[in-house]
Design a protein around this motif. Sequence first.
Motif, PDB file in Angstrom:
ATOM      1  N   ASP A 105      30.629 -27.130  62.573  1.00 63.44           N
ATOM      2  CA  ASP A 105      29.544 -26.301  63.107  1.00 63.44           C
ATOM      3  C   ASP A 105      29.690 -26.224  64.623  1.00 63.44           C
ATOM      4  OD1 ASP A 105      26.969 -25.457  64.103  1.00 63.44           O
ATOM      5  OD2 ASP A 105      26.103 -26.005  62.168  1.00 63.44           O
ATOM      6  N   TYR A 108      34.092 -24.118  58.422  1.00 61.63           N
ATOM      7  CA  TYR A 108      32.891 -23.299  58.208  1.00 61.63           C
ATOM      8  C   TYR A 108      32.018 -23.424  59.436  1.00 61.63           C
ATOM      9  CZ  TYR A 108      33.992 -22.146  53.424  1.00 61.63           C
ATOM     10  OH  TYR A 108      34.604 -21.629  52.311  1.00 61.63           O
ATOM     11  N   THR A 109      31.599 -22.284  59.951  1.00 58.43           N
ATOM     12  CA  THR A 109      30.801 -22.267  61.166  1.00 58.43           C
ATOM     13  C   THR A 109      29.325 -22.450  60.833  1.00 58.43           C
ATOM     14  OG1 THR A 109      30.343 -19.886  61.145  1.00 58.43           O
ATOM     15  CG2 THR A 109      32.455 -20.609  62.116  1.00 58.43           C
ATOM     16  N   PHE A 134      27.278 -20.290  60.916  1.00 55.90           N
ATOM     17  CA  PHE A 134      26.861 -19.067  60.239  1.00 55.90           C
ATOM     18  C   PHE A 134      27.489 -18.937  58.852  1.00 55.90           C
ATOM     19  CE2 PHE A 134      26.842 -18.685  64.794  1.00 55.90           C
ATOM     20  CZ  PHE A 134      25.564 -18.217  65.057  1.00 55.90           C
ATOM     21  N   THR A 135      28.803 -19.109  58.755  1.00 55.95           N
ATOM     22  CA  THR A 135      29.483 -18.885  57.471  1.00 55.95           C
ATOM     23  C   THR A 135      29.198 -19.971  56.443  1.00 55.95           C
ATOM     24  OG1 THR A 135      31.525 -19.916  58.308  1.00 55.95           O
ATOM     25  CG2 THR A 135      31.323 -17.516  58.489  1.00 55.95           C
ATOM     26  N   LYS A 163      34.357 -18.622  49.223  1.00 56.50           N
ATOM     27  CA  LYS A 163      33.037 -17.990  49.325  1.00 56.50           C
ATOM     28  C   LYS A 163      32.338 -18.059  47.972  1.00 56.50           C
ATOM     29  CE  LYS A 163      35.293 -13.478  48.764  1.00 56.50           C
ATOM     30  NZ  LYS A 163      35.170 -13.440  47.313  1.00 56.50           N
ATOM     31  N   VAL A 168      31.011 -11.989  54.198  1.00 55.70           N
ATOM     32  CA  VAL A 168      31.326 -13.139  55.044  1.00 55.70           C
ATOM     33  C   VAL A 168      31.447 -12.700  56.505  1.00 55.70           C
ATOM     34  CG1 VAL A 168      32.989 -14.973  55.519  1.00 55.70           C
ATOM     35  CG2 VAL A 168      32.468 -14.357  53.156  1.00 55.70           C
ATOM     36  N   ALA A 169      32.122 -11.569  56.718  1.00 60.06           N
ATOM     37  CA  ALA A 169      32.304 -11.059  58.079  1.00 60.06           C
ATOM     38  C   ALA A 169      30.961 -10.695  58.714  1.00 60.06           C
ATOM     39  CB  ALA A 169      33.230  -9.845  58.063  1.00 60.06           C
ATOM     40  N   THR A 194      28.096 -11.962  57.922  1.00 57.86           N
ATOM     41  CA  THR A 194      27.374 -13.215  58.162  1.00 57.86           C
ATOM     42  C   THR A 194      27.845 -13.861  59.457  1.00 57.86           C
ATOM     43  OG1 THR A 194      27.000 -13.594  55.790  1.00 57.86           O
ATOM     44  CG2 THR A 194      26.859 -15.504  57.229  1.00 57.86           C
ATOM     45  N   GLN A 195      29.160 -13.862  59.693  1.00 56.17           N
ATOM     46  CA  GLN A 195      29.681 -14.428  60.931  1.00 56.17           C
ATOM     47  C   GLN A 195      29.245 -13.606  62.144  1.00 56.17           C
ATOM     48  OE1 GLN A 195      31.162 -17.319  61.658  1.00 56.17           O
ATOM     49  NE2 GLN A 195      31.099 -16.694  63.815  1.00 56.17           N
ATOM     50  N   LYS A 196      29.047 -12.314  61.950  1.00 54.53           N
ATOM     51  CA  LYS A 196      28.622 -11.437  63.040  1.00 54.53           C
ATOM     52  C   LYS A 196      27.246 -11.822  63.568  1.00 54.53           C
ATOM     53  CE  LYS A 196      28.144  -6.530  64.241  1.00 54.53           C
ATOM     54  NZ  LYS A 196      28.113  -5.137  63.713  1.00 54.53           N
ATOM     55  N   ALA A 250      26.515 -14.444  64.801  1.00 51.83           N
ATOM     56  CA  ALA A 250      26.723 -15.193  66.041  1.00 51.83           C
ATOM     57  C   ALA A 250      26.436 -14.298  67.245  1.00 51.83           C
ATOM     58  CB  ALA A 250      28.154 -15.731  66.095  1.00 51.83           C
TER      59      ALA A 250
END
Length: 364
Positions: free
Chosen positions: A220, A261-262, A264-265, A300, A309-310, A312-314, A316
């Motif tokens: 994280d 996994y961040t 967000f992801t 996923k 997924v993309a 969701t990461q956005k 950020a």
Amino acid sequence: MASRLHRHGHIDINSVKNSHPNPSTTIYPQLSPRDALYQVQEDDLRSAIHIPEGFQHGQDGKVPVVLVPGTGSFGGEAFECNFAKLLKASKFGDPVWLNIPGKMCDDAVINAEYVAYAINYISTTCNKKLTVVAWSQGNLSVQWSLKYWPSTRRQVSNFICLSADFRGTASARLLAPAHAVPCTPSVRQQRRRSNFITTLLSNGGDSAYVPTTSIYSKTDEIVQPQFGKWASALMHDERQVGVTNCEVQAVAGKKPAGRLYTHFTLMSNPLAWALTEDAICNGGPGRLDRIDMGCCMHTKAPGLTMLDVAKTQKLAFTCGKAVLSFSPKLKYEPSLPLYCVDEKRTYVPVDEADIEKASQEARV
């Protein structure tokens, strides 16, 4: 129950002005004499609840699920491409979410009022217990609600925590430097040893009030430290209500679900979704011995696409922009409300030097 429409007739999933009828039971200003009194007006608390078209209020056998977003986001944008999508397609969960004014950037104590009200509103209108799924700061809001609005505890069958920062995060110092430097209120409150965090964790607030499943990632980038005994998301169980703590890397190892996994992801992680499904379907916290560990061979959750997924990461970028643009910024933490300001604090955080060393080791 109607939600505000866009000009072209589409439902605004991020609307803070949603129209719902009054609850059948009086839940404002208190449902129980032990509850704190709300500072926010009831109409405002209720209008932040987004109830999608097709929500069945528990009449179809599905469990109502309240989704609580993190700092810099509304519930619609935070969960649209992950947990809201998965729950809508499931046979066991029916989601609603919160769009709290200020995108969770304002005073964290006020954010928690919206959560406490939503729990009691949805549970009384559905006449059944619900599950709460929270992400990031949303977890602090839920735990604060469970602590200071005790009536919410009997309404919640499960609390699912994603990327929680119950003990704050060392990273908050980057956006919330020394006192007297203007900062987004809830970010300063998420610093380790802040008044808000210390008060939340005091007198047993670091232990679960309801069955709790806390899922987090060692990698994280927002909440650190987030591993082993240092994990900010770690929840204790002194009340013996049932708790599962799951660091995805520790459980999945070198399998795909245990990769990077961040903050967000994590919301797209297949192990996180499997534990959520298990908790909702079986009651109590999600249990690793009940789920098919074959889920860890995927990157996923089933039902999500790489585009999900993309997107969701956005978040950020979306959340970062909201935090930086929020106004008014404050030079100091917001004052705590009277209902907790005189509370005897018994929580003693671990040595900060040890925390910093652990964070550095994690980054290496």
